[in-house]
Each structure stands twice: as structure tokens, then as C-alpha cells.
Design an enzyme around this catalytic site. Structure first.
Site, PDB file in Angstrom:
ATOM      1  N   CYS A 131     -17.762  55.384   7.049  1.00  0.00           N
ATOM      2  CA  CYS A 131     -18.987  54.586   7.062  1.00  0.00           C
ATOM      3  C   CYS A 131     -19.572  54.596   5.661  1.00  0.00           C
ATOM      4  O   CYS A 131     -18.991  55.130   4.724  1.00  0.00           O
ATOM      5  CB  CYS A 131     -19.986  55.088   8.099  1.00  0.00           C
ATOM      6  SG  CYS A 131     -20.799  56.640   7.672  1.00  0.00           S
ATOM      7  N   HIS A 147       3.830  44.800  25.731  1.00  0.00           N
ATOM      8  CA  HIS A 147       3.488  45.376  27.032  1.00  0.00           C
ATOM      9  C   HIS A 147       2.035  45.075  27.324  1.00  0.00           C
ATOM     10  O   HIS A 147       1.290  44.624  26.451  1.00  0.00           O
ATOM     11  CB  HIS A 147       3.747  46.885  27.059  1.00  0.00           C
ATOM     12  CG  HIS A 147       3.055  47.626  25.968  1.00  0.00           C
ATOM     13  ND1 HIS A 147       3.507  47.615  24.667  1.00  0.00           N
ATOM     14  CD2 HIS A 147       1.939  48.391  25.963  1.00  0.00           C
ATOM     15  CE1 HIS A 147       2.711  48.349  23.912  1.00  0.00           C
ATOM     16  NE2 HIS A 147       1.749  48.820  24.663  1.00  0.00           N
TER      17      HIS A 147
END
Length: 670
Positions: A423, A588
């Protein structure tokens, strides 16, 4: 995972401001403990502080006697020991704090070396001596200037000093140049910064006298949500507020950005009137924001519904107006912006006004946000993931983790061993996000994967995966181009964390859990019974979407899944690329599609001419449907085969379904 895949400089101006603000805050934040120490000493021991207040209230007898007497400690000449000009308070703010900032700035610019810090501190001392106001702004100029200029000078004679003279040259060059910069600081920087501080002080006085100071929230609150809070607070308000505090004993500027009231009101509104994940996550976010002081936690809630910026603006204005009405402020910065830190930095005379400003700001923000949420006709469920969807809609296309990969192929296909949650400052939001993600990663059995938090400015290009807020990802990618980058919009319970765990399962196929599954699979004949001959196609053609569709339809035809699972396979690809390297992709479904799986199975589709898979060449597409944890064994066996170039060559040369079955583990029809 919501990311941006292009390099367009559409937010370049904001990124530059963020970088500049981070640069300023990185000089202040490492020294925030010194600011807190100064604020506590000021709040406790000066003549108008808490200790003197206790003495006046209870006298100097009984159990309060010794504590109360502390407020009357004196120097030999009889002056108060803790007062501004004669004791600890004055020298700390005049010398200690600016010198720490100057030292940190010089060291930060000169490759984190003590040499740069020393020259930066010497230069800062000149500015301190040349002015009568605290030199925080001067330190932010002279410290980096000292480190940068010393770095340039050292480069002039690098590798040119005769052996045995290195220490002599280094010491004298630093001393001579530092002395020169100290004179420059005394003659130029000190008077200049003093003049600037006087102008800024006059501007603040002008706004206060005309009751216009609340209007600053119109700029401050939106800037906070865009992650410019550090640039505003540490870069502007803290230096100006500290100067004002030395003169007046307190400053309202410390509360313009740090007031936790608006964030509290917004989160309360979501907790009562929100929907979906926003409503369920808001109570936990309140604790983190109001008690923990991490304001970044409420930014995604505003980004998800931008019209709520009106609520935090009005709440901020109400809080500032309350402080103006009470004449209240803080003695020192409240960092982090917790109610605990705010109260600790409040002088006794301002405690009521400061508390009222938090309550009023929260109430106004709550009421406005509640109205906006209740009258919202947008049709979405208030979920934080709507922010991501809106971003993708504005952009006009989906994006994926693979689109954020840069550098070598090894970085985009190899196992993930190190994850960094980054951050702006490397403290609040990243520490919280790393904690949540670390728990999920370890709970999934990946104990060897490290998850830490860092400031973006401290990132190095030696990590495997970087997680950051989507507004900060561009900056993080510049620091770590070889890493995979994942953007999130919710630090607390982002669904992206689950997808990162799934990504670990896909990438770390040689890990302990997968290794155990592979051993078990070997004992039971590999993936026997999972691949039917009818699910093998050797001469397919088409694009990526068509390849996923064909692999999924083969699973449907085998009776392993229903059609919803095929749709989930396409959804998965928009979140996490299933390209694995070595010409292989393994599409998938998502976790949510598990109910669509009837039994474990795989399909095998070969594309002799290849398929463009987000810029990667794919010839083998293996569709996977894993009931329970069966997919671990599938992934392990497939990884084992495709890590062997000779086995891949056998698959390329296979003429029949039996040839494929022989390579993938002598599998028999299901």
C-alpha cells in the site's frame, strides 16, 4: 482479479501526486514515534497539561501528590522544566524532529546510507538556525537535497581514490559539503520556509476568521479516497499544524484529515442500510477504522458507490465546523487516525470539542449516506465487487492476472513462494490485508509461502506476487515488473484472496500437499478412471474461448459436469489465467461452480497449430473438474508430465487416444 492490463497513462497525474506524497510521508512516518513522544510530553507536563490539571483538581496531597508535583518540576533558574522555550518541549520540536526528518530524507535518497542521512541532517541544521519556526518543511527540502547532492559528488570520484585515502576523502567531502549546505540552508532555506509558513498561517487564520475552514473538506475527503491522504497529511498538514501548535498550544489542522468521524458514519450506514458483502463486512471495518485508525478501510466503500463522496465531504465539513466553534484542536499529529490517538493528542481544554467534532462528523455522514443508500435505484446489491465490475465496464474489457505479468516467463509460470501486500505507506491497509491473506494461505496448507506487507516505495523486484489496491497497482507494477500483480478493492474479505489461494494450488504443484497427492495418485495408478477415450481430441483448432468451450463440452458429454460448469470455466479465465507454461493451459471452473460437478474428470484437447492464450502459445488444453480435493492429484500428475520435455514431445507426436493415455498415466475409460 480486477487489474489494468494496458500501460496507458490515464492516471499519470494522480500517480505522480501519489509518488510525491509518498516521498514526503516516508520522511515523516518512520519518525512518527518521536512526534507522539513530543505530543505526550506536551500534553502531560506543560503548565496547561494533564498533570497540572490533576494537581489543580485534587491538590498535592494523598495518592495524587507525587503525580501532580511532576507538573511543577523546574530548571535551576526556576523556569518550568517542560515548558516550550526552556525545557524539553521547545528543543524537541525545534531541533530533534526536523533533524530526524532531514536525516531520514537524506538517507532515503542516497541509497539508504548513513552518509546521506548525516549530510541531510547537517543541511537541515542550517535551515533550523536560519528561522524562528519549526523547520519541518525546510527539513523535507534540505534533507533529500543533502543526500542527493552527496550522492552525485561521490559519483564524481568513485573508484578514483588511491587505496588508503578512502576514509580521509569520504569524511572530509561529507564535512565540507555538509557545511556548505548548512550555510545555504541558513541563508536561503530558513528564511524562505519561514516566509512560506507565515503565508500559510495567514491563510489558515483568514479561513478561520471567516468561517471558511470547513470548505477544505471539499478537497481533502475526495483526495483521501484517491489514496492521496499521506500526501495531504504528512506532506502539508502535519508541518503546518506543528508550527501552529508550538505557537498556540494546539492546531485544528491535525484534525482536517485525521478525524475518524466521517469514516465511522459511512461504515455505520453500510452496516444498517447496505447490502451484500458491504453490509456484512462493515461492522468489522468499523473496528479497524475507528479503533485501529486505518482510514483506508472505508475508501473501497466510497469507490463502490462514488455518490457517497457527498456524505464524507459533508461529514468532514461538519467536523471541522464543530472544532472551529469549540476552538479545539490537537497538540500533535494523531497517527494512526484512531479515536485513541486523537484523544491522546487532545489538550484538556479541547477534549470536549474534539470529541464533539468526531460525533457530529459521524452523525452527519451517517444520515447523508443512509439517505443515499436507501434511495439508491441502481439495482446493484451494494457489494464491493461492484466497484471492480464498474471499472471493467468503463474500460470496455475484462482483465486478468496474466495481463499484469511482466518480465521473464519464469515469473509468470513458476511457483509462488513470496507474496507482498503493498500500500502507499506500508502500514495500515497493507498490514491488515497481509494478515487476512496470510491466514488463508497458511490455512490452505502453503506454510512455505511468505506473506508480508510493504510500502510501494520499498518494493524490490524479487517477489513472486504483489497484491495492492486497484488504484495503486500501476505504481506497484513499476517497482516490480517481474512479479504477478493482483488488484483488490476490499482489504477485509476480498474474494480475490480465495482466488489467490487457488492460484497457489495451480502454480505450486510441487508443494508438499500436491506432492503427497501425487504420491497417492502414483500408488493408485495416477489419474486412472478420470479420462475417457471419448474425452480426447487430437486435431482441434480455434481461439482461446473456443478451446475452453470445447474442453468443457467434453466434460459435459462424459457426464462429469453440467453446462453451468462450462460457463464457470469462462468466468475463471477472466479472473485467473489458467496458462501454465510448456504449451499447456488447464481451464476449470470457479469455486462457486463446485455444485455443478457430478464426478471428477478431465478432458484433453490438442491444438497442433497452437492457440494464442493472452500472448502465450498453447497447444494442449486440459479441462479439469475436481470433486472434493481430487483436483490436487490431477494437477500433480499433469504437472509431472509437462515438466518433462520428452513427455511433452510424446504428446505432440501422439496419433491415438491410447498414446495420450499412455503418457498421462495409463488411464482407463471412466
Amino acid at each position: 482479479m480486477a487489474t489494468t492490463t494496458d500501460g496507458a497513462p490515464r492516471t499519470s497525474a494522480r500517480l505522480r501526486v501519489q509518488r510525491f506524497g509518498t516521498f514526503l510521508s516516508n520522511m515523516v512516518l518512520p519518525n512518527i514515534g518521536a512526534f507522539i513522544a513530543w505530543g505526550l510530553i506536551t500534553a502531560l507536563f506543560i503548565q496547561t497539561g494533564w498533570i497540572k490539571l490533576i494537581g489543580d483538581a485534587f491538590g498535592y496531597e494523598g495518592s495524587y501528590g507525587f503525580v501532580a508535583q511532576l507538573g511543577n518540576w523546574s530548571n535551576p533558574d526556576g523556569t518550568p522544566m517542560f515548558e516550550n522555550n526552556t525545557g524539553i518541549v521547545g528543543p524537541m520540536i525545534t531541533y530533534l524532529l526536523p533533524l530526524l526528518i532531514g536525516y531520514t530524507g537524506g538517507r532515503m535518497v542516497y541509497r539508504d546510507t548513513i552518509r546521506g542521512g548525516v549530510v541531510g541532517a547537517i543541511a537541515t541544521m542550517g535551515a533550523i538556525a536560519g528561522a524562528s519556526v519549526p523547520m519541518f518543511l525546510g527539513a523535507m527540502v534540505m534533507g533529500p537535497l543533502g543526500g542527493w547532492s552527496m550522492k552525485k559528488l561521490d559519483a564524481l570520484w568513485a573508484h578514483k581514490i588511491r587505496p588508503g585515502f578512502e576514509m580521509l576523502v569520504n569524511n572530509f567531502s561529507a564535512g565540507i559539503w555538509g557545511g556548505f549546505l548548512a550555510v545555504v540552508g541558513f541563508v536561503v532555506a530558513g528564511p524562505f520556509v519561514q516566509g512560506f509558513s507565515n503565508i500559510a498561517s495567514n491563510v489558515v487564520d483568514f479561513l478561520v476568521e471567516r468561517n471558511l475552514l470547513p470548505l477544505t473538506s471539499i478537497f481533502i475527503e475526495p483526495a483521501k479516497v484517491l489514496f492521496l491522504n499521506n500526501a495531504i497529511n504528512q506532506g502539508i498538514l502535519t508541518p503546518l499544524g506543528t508550527t501552529q501548535s508550538q505557537i498556540d498550544g494546539q492546531s485544528i489542522l491535525f484534525l482536517l484529515e485525521a478525524n475518524p468521524g466521517p469514516g465511522l458514519g459511512l461504515l455505520l450506514a453500510f452496516a444498517v442500510f447496505g447490502r451484500g458483502a458491504a453490509k456484512s463486512s462493515a461492522p468489522g471495518a468499523i473496528l479497524i477504522q475507528f479503533i485501529g485508525g486505518i482510514h483506508e478501510i472505508y475508501f473501497p466503500y466510497v469507490l463502490a458507490k462514488p455518490k457517497l463522496i457527498a456524505a464524507v465531504i459533508l461529514g468532514g465539513m461538519a467536523g471541522v465546523a464543530t472544532n472551529v466553534a469549540f476552538g479545539s484542536g490537537l497538540r500533535s499529529p494523531a497517527s494512526p487516525g484512531s479515536i485513541i490517538a486523537v484523544w491522546a493528542a487532545s489538550p484538556p481544554s479541547s477534549l470536549l470539542g474534539v470529541t464533539a467534532s468526531v460525533v457530529v462528523a459521524a452523525a452527519v455522514c451517517f444520515l447523508v449516506a443512509a439517505v443515499l443508500l436507501k434511495t439508491d435505484k441502481s439495482g446493484d446489491d451494494g457489494d464491493l465487487s461492484a466497484a471492480t465490475a464498474q471499472m471493467e465496464a468503463n474500460k470496455g474489457k475484462k482483465s486478468s492476472v496474466s495481463g499484469m505479468l511482466g518480465g521473464s516467463a519464469a515469473a509468470s509460470t513458476g511457483p509462488i513462494q513470496s507474496i507482498v501486500f503493498a500500500c502507499d505507506a506500508g502500514m495500515g491497509s497493507s498490514a491488515m490485508g497481509a494478515s487476512v491473506l496470510r491466514k488463508k494461505v497458511q490455512g490452505a496448507g502453503f506454510s512455505d509461502v511468505t506473506v508480508v506487507n510493504k510500502a510501494i516505495s520499498n518494493l524490490t523486484d524479487d517477489v513472486d506476487l504483489v497484491v495492492s489496491h486497484r488504484d495503486l497497482t500501476d505504481r506497484a507494477r513499476q517497482k516490480t515488473p517481474s512479479a504477478a500483480h493482483v488488484s483488490v478493492d476490499n482489504f477485509m474479505g476480498s474474494p480475490r484472496y480465495d482466488e489467490i489461494v487457488e492460484l497457489l494450488r495451480e502454480r505450486n504443484t510441487s508443494g508438499a500437499a500436491e506432492g503427497a497427492a501425487a504420491a497417492e495418485a502414483a500408488q493408485t495408478g495416477g489419474t486412472a478412471g478420470l479420462l475417457a477415450r471419448e474425452s480426447i481430441v487430437l486435431d482441434a483448432s480455434g481461439d482461446r474461448a473456443g478451446a475452453i468451450q470445447q474442453a468443457g463440452e467434453l466434460l459435459v458429454a462424459a457426464g462429469a459436469v453440467d453446462h453451468d460448469y462450462v460457463r464457470a470455466m469462462h468466468e475463471r479465465e477472466t479472473s485467473v489465467s489458467t496458462y501454465m507454461g510448456n504449451l499447456l493451459a488447464i481451464p476449470h471452473g470457479t469455486n462457486e461452480a463446485k455444485p455443478s460437478i457430478r464426478r471428477s474428470a478431465i478432458s484433453f484437447v490438442r491444438f497442433p497449430q497452437g492457440v494464442d492464450w493472452n500472448g502465450n502459445q498453447v497447444r494442449f488444453v486440459i479441462g479439469i473438474a475436481g470433486a472434493g480435493d481430487d483436483h490436487l492429484a490431477l494437477l500433480s500428475r499433469i504437472a509431472e508430465v509437462f515438466s518433462d520435455s520428452s513427455q511433452v514431445a510424446r504428446l505432440e507426436q501422439a496419433r491415438t487416444a491410447d498414446d495420450v493415455l499412455a503418457v498421462l498415466g495409463a488411464m482407463q475409460p471412466a
